[in-house]
Design a protein around this motif. Structure first.
Motif, PDB file in Angstrom:
ATOM      1  N   ALA A 154      37.132  38.402  38.002  1.00 58.73           N
ATOM      2  CA  ALA A 154      37.276  37.458  39.107  1.00 58.73           C
ATOM      3  C   ALA A 154      37.972  38.123  40.285  1.00 58.73           C
ATOM      4  CB  ALA A 154      38.054  36.226  38.650  1.00 58.73           C
ATOM      5  N   ALA A 155      39.006  38.903  40.004  1.00 55.54           N
ATOM      6  CA  ALA A 155      39.731  39.597  41.072  1.00 55.54           C
ATOM      7  C   ALA A 155      38.825  40.606  41.763  1.00 55.54           C
ATOM      8  CB  ALA A 155      40.973  40.287  40.502  1.00 55.54           C
ATOM      9  N   ILE A 196      43.130  34.499  41.592  1.00 59.22           N
ATOM     10  CA  ILE A 196      43.453  33.535  40.543  1.00 59.22           C
ATOM     11  C   ILE A 196      44.919  33.148  40.703  1.00 59.22           C
ATOM     12  CG2 ILE A 196      43.550  33.112  38.048  1.00 59.22           C
ATOM     13  CD1 ILE A 196      40.713  33.600  39.168  1.00 59.22           C
ATOM     14  N   THR A 197      45.173  31.874  40.842  1.00 57.60           N
ATOM     15  CA  THR A 197      46.551  31.416  41.034  1.00 57.60           C
ATOM     16  C   THR A 197      47.179  30.933  39.729  1.00 57.60           C
ATOM     17  OG1 THR A 197      45.785  29.224  41.653  1.00 57.60           O
ATOM     18  CG2 THR A 197      46.185  30.809  43.440  1.00 57.60           C
ATOM     19  N   ALA A 246      47.713  37.597  22.722  1.00 58.87           N
ATOM     20  CA  ALA A 246      47.327  38.196  24.004  1.00 58.87           C
ATOM     21  C   ALA A 246      46.429  37.228  24.762  1.00 58.87           C
ATOM     22  CB  ALA A 246      46.596  39.512  23.760  1.00 58.87           C
ATOM     23  N   CYS A 247      46.377  37.381  26.048  1.00 62.27           N
ATOM     24  CA  CYS A 247      45.534  36.524  26.873  1.00 62.27           C
ATOM     25  C   CYS A 247      44.058  36.848  26.604  1.00 62.27           C
ATOM     26  CB  CYS A 247      45.840  36.720  28.351  1.00 62.27           C
ATOM     27  SG  CYS A 247      44.834  35.657  29.421  1.00 62.27           S
ATOM     28  N   PRO A 248      43.294  35.863  26.139  1.00 64.98           N
ATOM     29  CA  PRO A 248      41.877  36.117  25.868  1.00 64.98           C
ATOM     30  C   PRO A 248      41.038  36.195  27.145  1.00 64.98           C
ATOM     31  CG  PRO A 248      42.390  33.827  25.426  1.00 64.98           C
ATOM     32  CD  PRO A 248      43.688  34.507  25.774  1.00 64.98           C
ATOM     33  N   LEU A 249      41.650  35.950  28.266  1.00 60.01           N
ATOM     34  CA  LEU A 249      40.918  35.934  29.533  1.00 60.01           C
ATOM     35  C   LEU A 249      41.169  37.165  30.390  1.00 60.01           C
ATOM     36  CD1 LEU A 249      41.480  32.213  30.572  1.00 60.01           C
ATOM     37  CD2 LEU A 249      39.482  33.217  29.457  1.00 60.01           C
TER      38      LEU A 249
END
Length: 145
Positions: free
Chosen positions: A118-119, A125-126, A108-111
């Motif tokens: 951030a959003a 985020i691009t 899974a994405c740890p971020l």
């Protein structure tokens, strides 16, 4: 003559791009890898099957097309060379690459929470990159023996 499922697999690999005999051979070689591979490793494997299809420039172009279609993903690097792997996971994720055998696992994405935060603060985020390396369970067990 390849059967229907391998034809479908090859069409998926190149997503509407021209599929030549060398590209069929290259896509089949990709499917044969059990873990991460470099373009040079792929070219060597292809040359064992068909020396004409294994020209490094041909393999680079094929890998680029397969990456654009999502058939393979860039999963890291080894000794300054990009590593690729066949990726079939449909949702956003990252990869962990075994430093010893090249086995690739999804994670899974740890971020995710950082990206949401951030959003919420107005950032759009691009893209982001996360590369993880380690030892798979089999290599860990071998090293512990």
């Amino acid at each position: 003559m390849p059967h229907d499922s391998s034809r479908s697999l090859v069409r998926t690999a190149y997503a509407g791009r021209r599929v030549t005999a060398p590209r069929r051979t290259i896509a089949s070689a990709v499917v044969g890898f059990q873990g991460a591979f470099t373009v040079d490793e792929l070219a060597t494997r292809v040359r064992h099957v068909d020396s004409a299809s294994g020209a490094t420039a041909t393999v680079y172009r094929a890998v680029s097309a397969m990456e654009a279609s999502g058939f393979v993903a860039r999963v890291g690097e080894r000794d300054g060379h990009a590593l690729f792997a066949r990726c079939t996971a449909p949702s956003h994720h990252h990869h962990i690459v075994c430093d010893s055998c090249g086995h690739v696992a999804h994670t899974a994405c740890p971020l995710d929470s950082t990206l949401r935060s951030a959003a919420e603060s107005g950032f759009v985020i691009t893209r982001h990159e996360v590369t993880m390396y380690g030892l798979c369970p089999q290599c860990t067990a071998r090293q512990g023996s």
